[in-house]
Design an enzyme around this catalytic site. Sequence first.
Site, mmCIF file in Angstrom:
data_model
loop_
_atom_site.group_PDB
_atom_site.id
_atom_site.type_symbol
_atom_site.label_atom_id
_atom_site.label_comp_id
_atom_site.label_asym_id
_atom_site.label_seq_id
_atom_site.Cartn_x
_atom_site.Cartn_y
_atom_site.Cartn_z
ATOM 1 N N HIS B 63 0.932 -1.365 -0.130
ATOM 2 C CA HIS B 63 -0.126 -0.365 -0.282
ATOM 3 C C HIS B 63 0.567 1.506 0.138
ATOM 4 O O HIS B 63 0.316 2.635 -0.218
ATOM 5 C CB HIS B 63 -0.457 -0.157 0.776
ATOM 6 C CG HIS B 63 -1.794 1.554 1.288
ATOM 7 N ND1 HIS B 63 -3.223 1.353 1.002
ATOM 8 C CD2 HIS B 63 -1.670 2.263 1.602
ATOM 9 C CE1 HIS B 63 -3.646 2.560 1.339
ATOM 10 N NE2 HIS B 63 -3.021 2.604 1.775
ATOM 11 N N HIS B 131 -10.779 2.513 -1.643
ATOM 12 C CA HIS B 131 -10.746 1.300 -0.360
ATOM 13 C C HIS B 131 -10.968 0.393 -0.661
ATOM 14 O O HIS B 131 -12.191 0.217 -0.095
ATOM 15 C CB HIS B 131 -11.206 3.376 -0.051
ATOM 16 C CG HIS B 131 -10.816 3.408 1.354
ATOM 17 N ND1 HIS B 131 -11.706 3.924 3.006
ATOM 18 C CD2 HIS B 131 -9.116 3.267 1.654
ATOM 19 C CE1 HIS B 131 -10.503 3.691 4.078
ATOM 20 N NE2 HIS B 131 -9.632 3.234 3.690
#
Lengths: 267, 798
Positions: B63, B131
């Site tokens: 990430h 997300h």
Amino acid sequence: MLKPKTLILRTAGTNCDAETDAAFQLAGAETALIHIQNLISGKVNLNDYQILAIPGGFSYGDDISAGILLAVEMKHKLTDALNRFVADGKLIIGICNGFQVLVRTGLLPGINRSGSDTPEMMQQTTLAMNTSAKFECRWVDLETEKSTCVFTKGIKEQVYLPVAHAEGRFTAPPDVLEELESNKQVVFRYAKSEYPHNPNGSDVNIAGICDPTGRIFGLMPHPERFLMKWNHPRWTRLSETERTRSEEGDGLAIFKNAVNYVKSHGK
Amino acid sequence: MSSTVKEIEILNADNTELMRISREGTLSLNLNEMQTIQSHFDGLGRNPTDVEIETIAQTWSEHCVHKTFKSMILYSEEGKEPEKIDGLFPTFIQRATEDIAKPWCVSVFSDNAGIIEFDDTYNLVFKVETHNHPSAIEPYGGAGTGIGGVIRDSLGTGLGAKPILNTDVFCFGMPDTPYAQLPKGTLHPKRVFNGVVAGVRDYGNRMGIPTANGAILFDPRYTANPLVFCGNVGLIPRDRCEKSVEPGDLVVSIGGQTGRDGIHGATFSSAELDDTSENLGSVVQIGNPIMEKKIVDALLQARDRNLYRSITDCGAGGFSSAVGEMGEHVGAEVHLERVSLKYEGLAPWEIWLSEAQERMVIAVPPENLDELIEVCQAELVEATVLGTFTDTHRLQVFYEGVVVADLEMEFLHNGLPQPVKEAVWHPPQHPEMASRDKAVQDYTDDLCQLLASPNIASKESVIRQYDHAVQGGIVINPLVGVENDGPSDACVVTPVIGSRKGVIVANGINPKYSDVDPYSSAAAAIDEALRNIIAVGGTLEKTALLDNFCWGNPDKSDRLGELVRAARACYDIATAYGTPFISGKDSLYNEYRDTTTGEQRAIPATLLISAICVMSDIQRAVTMDVKAPGNYIYVVGNTYAELGGSHYFGIHGFIGNNAPIVRPDKGKLTMEKLSTAISNGLVRSCHDCSEGGIGVAAAEMAFSGGYGMSLNLDNIPTGDKSTADDILLFSESNSRFLVEIEPQHQQAYESHMADVPIGNLGTVTDTPNFIVNGTAGRRIVETSIDTLKSAWQSPLQS
């Protein structure tokens, strides 16, 4: 004459302050964006201004219900300053969340029942959850009523403005509705009663009202979002000549009226 | 060592033990990485603390550091020499931007968002993020904090941009999925849909940011792994775009308090989901948009008074990432007991890693601290001094006077070994579908079915819940036409009220073509995003792109092979069009594993391309709704028999093999010519041809404008002499548009477009009839715009 001074009230969650500021500036006012903390602390004096604008947004997150926390704060922490502001014949406009605030303070509709000189600050009407039960953003046709409102003097009979809210259904007991009509306090109505033309299910299609003096005005639609003609959702459908004519949108006239009123009354 | 901090015994751990530590701590570190950490600490002669190993895991997470895009890839493709690719990002994305070298790119790939020039006073920042994992588990909270996070990216770019526009793209499972077919432990797509929309609505509306562009796609493979892309555009003064940190500056956190929410978000999002993921409640954050609004209000004032030198948001990895990044080139010292907590009882590593929302970190010269605190207090925002930036080049973390972490910045940021991964690409073969012209007399039903397919159908019920007019700058709404309900190709806003300078935002996304070839899918996504920009009046010259890759597990060579194909297309097509990438993001490991059956599902390879264009005069904008009867309808650009992955094949149960390809030289000329035709006022309306081809585009233009059409397929220019009616009507070839031309401009328009294939298909009519005649003269569509509109509006009405 000097430019009328407009105080644009802010607090946590206010979010239409910049465009309300732009509207008053385009209309010829001098503006200041002031956080309510600065009025409560005395750092800024409300009575140095001639116009108070309460913009749209979600003041304090609209927790409990839309506008109520800011209304309570104004009612209890700015009592004297507000009373004097109103008694001096100055102007107040509340747009969307600002209208919700004015209704919950009781400044709107402000029907005087006690005969007292100062506003009663008693809530007489409300803005409830939309009948569609959701937040909606859309443009609506409005009919301008013949009212005492100084903000809408001489404006077009039909006005087109956007609404964007979840709690905009104006409702009041029958006697209050009757008084609003007889006092000429209904300023704007949605042009048709069925959804989505009346986007929230308001009683007798009420979109905006003023107090009996016409100097305090609240409305759910957003005139500050239609300052330029290209904000109109169908401006590209206008003819070539219409597209290049004036650049002004329907909403600006409301702010100009406020500025002109202050100039001509020297408040 | 304090009792609240633990030593992690790795010095003597064998490989099995190292992987156990990684797995049980949700560290998402692989064996090679664990061994690298082991040997680093071996050199120091001590074990790491929990705070240290967690800090490294966050900083090295997929990430945060995008290791797949930086990996050395050994790539093989049938019939071609194996190839070594030294990083997909430097090779295909960054290099494209360098080769294009647009002078108006102010900052690319280095800050939290890309920055481009706008006018003499302002620049624009733009970022899109995903997300996905949180939204799969808790749709409302996951999506809300998704938009909250990307808004903080704008606020954390340069010295802080004012957020002016949101864009959202969602991919869900089919809304009519039977409950019995729901994979174990997953939420129903309808629930995910409603929760995500509500989350984005409540956050964006409360922040007072217009949400004026987006898309919603459906595919069964998104059921367990929905995708939530959230984007934000910000406006920033030109002299506030650079940041720096000086030793001695204070580390100050602004905004919300820290709790146990969102711990391990960064590492969690770097793992596959399975049917137990729903138990990981603590990885999803809780949003508070009013807090974030207060932070924006306070920080933009502090920015304009020059009170801080650098800023970043607390996103994935919390303080560990934010302070670690800001102090990378100097060093930092942080005292965790100073952090303002929501409640007592957090261990130091939890405080350090918490992804509690609505927090920013700034670097404040000590002499400005009092004024900064005054500004924050006036907006009812908390500001806390956590420590100091130093010149030690170390990240030193204390808790009640005890050292809980002491890491070299060099190891933290550059110690991650470059992974080597294998990738392979085998072109799939699908059954082919032939033209149905011989069997079918009339395509009206096909057209209605296409309009009603969930990817094409009206999204009005969602769009209306977003405030798209706040801030007073909307020029082209997401819904346009005579009844304000037609599908706009892109939105246009003026961020400076009264100015005629505008910003266009559009997107392109075609995961269905990935089933044929991810190269075609990526190329088409760029072409589509650019078509949407051109269709409302933009230019290629002033357009920048963002890439957001959502993929399956890149440790699997076939999935990585698809990623290589898509990334290569990004370089080829972006450079051909001259449109640079300015920022991007990837979300990998979008896979679901059923722990009982062992079944493994990946999402379709999905690339979202977001485009932003600076428009010099918004008065030249056009919309897609037809304006007046008697005007001509032209198609612009060649049609080919390209229906692989098309919606037309899809409704008949086929995928096919000829996905639309991009011919960028022709495409560029087409777009440039059309763009000048629009700015010269020759075009009355314009719509891009995408899903459902000319048929769907024409129907949408007609019913949005409230007029009928009478069209003839004879004049459609083709690149391959296709004559079958269904192919001409429903092919999804790229770089095509439908335009409406007034008779008085016909000659000027035709001569302006002389180098581009165009065809006059017919006219706008003053009736509700929508009529299409095929190449053999027979009438293949005969219906009314009301029927078409109702087919398009009914499916997703509530």
